[in-house]
Design an enzyme around this catalytic site. Structure first.
Site, short mmCIF file in Angstrom:
data_model
loop_
_atom_site.label_atom_id
_atom_site.label_comp_id
_atom_site.label_asym_id
_atom_site.label_seq_id
_atom_site.Cartn_x
_atom_site.Cartn_y
_atom_site.Cartn_z
N ASP A 1 19.19 11.88 41.67
CA ASP A 1 18.40 11.06 42.58
C ASP A 1 19.22 9.83 42.96
O ASP A 1 20.21 9.49 42.29
CB ASP A 1 17.10 10.67 41.87
CG ASP A 1 16.21 9.76 42.69
OD1 ASP A 1 16.12 9.96 43.92
OD2 ASP A 1 15.63 8.83 42.11
N ASP B 1 17.69 6.37 44.57
CA ASP B 1 17.00 5.11 44.27
C ASP B 1 16.46 5.11 42.84
O ASP B 1 15.73 6.02 42.43
CB ASP B 1 15.85 4.89 45.25
CG ASP B 1 16.35 4.71 46.67
OD1 ASP B 1 16.75 3.59 47.01
OD2 ASP B 1 16.34 5.69 47.45
N ASP C 1 14.47 9.16 38.17
CA ASP C 1 13.64 8.13 37.53
C ASP C 1 12.17 8.20 37.90
O ASP C 1 11.35 7.53 37.27
CB ASP C 1 14.15 6.74 37.93
CG ASP C 1 13.81 6.40 39.38
OD1 ASP C 1 14.21 7.17 40.28
OD2 ASP C 1 13.13 5.39 39.61
#
Length: 246
Positions: free
Chosen positions: A18, A20, A195
């Site tokens: 990922d 961000d 996250d």
């Protein structure tokens, strides 16, 4: 769940990351997100060491993601798997908004105007950002869910201070499966790193395909392993890039 992930084999695994909150810290305005230069250099080294089996898998549209990578040539997935670009491919024209989303756009535009929300229109998703306005979370999630339910071919997706209407059948798990059906990813074990709630689909797919997930942060997860924050991941990647073979 074991906290620290194991060392992976660059010849046998594939990395899916990922952006961000994983490669770049979360910031108040998504357009201000930046990946540290050392992380960019590490990813470039890993891509070479892993024969190109490194991909960034993001909810961002590719047109939004690519300028943040400073020319890094790795495989990319945008709009939660709706957009795919393999290493070395030229950047094409931005795809139009997918037809099932057009019917939902008007209502979400009105909602964004009335609540002063940031609206983001991607080829495969319509996104409402409410960062800095946590009191609006329940309302935004309900509106997004009801909008998706009212239009065939759509589903809701919720993340960290963001809710989206996306195409049915897309997701980070679907992106992993697409990559793993093509070289240089085919035959490798996937490692998904992220996250947010939107990364859980990728964790499940990685596990089902013989690999595993790594969660960044402390939130509940289905990932098998965990790292504390963005700098901890940067250190883990750097160690992988510089570890001696054997």
């Amino acid at each position: 769940m074991t906290d620290h992930p194991p060392t992976i084999d660059p010849a046998r695994h594939a990395l899916f990351l990922d952006f961000d909150g994983t490669l770049a810290p979360i910031v108040a305005r998504p357009e201000d997100a930046r990946m540290p230069p050392q992380t960019r250099a590490t990813l470039g080294a890993l891509a070479r060491r892993m024969d190109g089996a490194v991909a960034i898998v993001s909810g961002r549209a590719l047109a939004d993601l690519e300028p943040l990578l400073d020319g890094l040539d790795v495989a990319l997935s945008g709009s939660h798997g709706h957009e795919i670009r393999m290493p070395g491919e030229e950047t094409g024209e931005v795809p139009p908004l997918a037809e099932p989303l057009r019917a939902a756009l008007g209502h979400l535009e009105s909602l964004a105007r009335s609540q002063n929300l940031r609206l983001e229109v991607k080829p495969g998703a319509i996104t409402l950002h409410y960062r800095g306005m946590p009191h609006l979370e329940d309302m935004v999630r309900d509106e997004v869910r009801e909008t998706a339910e009212a239009h065939a071919g759509l589903k809701p997706m919720h993340g960290n201070m963001v809710s989206e209407v996306v195409l049915d059948g897309v997701g980070k798990g679907a992106a992993l499966r697409t990559f793993l059906s093509h070289a240089p990813f085919a035959g490798r074990r996937p490692v998904m790193i992220g996250d947010d709630v939107t990364d859980e689909d990728g964790f499940r797919a990685a596990h089902a395909l013989g690999g595993f997930g790594i969660k960044i942060g402390v939130a509940e997860t289905e990932a098998a392993f965990r790292l504390g924050d963005v700098p901890a991941l940067a250190d883990w990647l750097s160690a992988l890039a510089t570890r001696s073979p054997g």
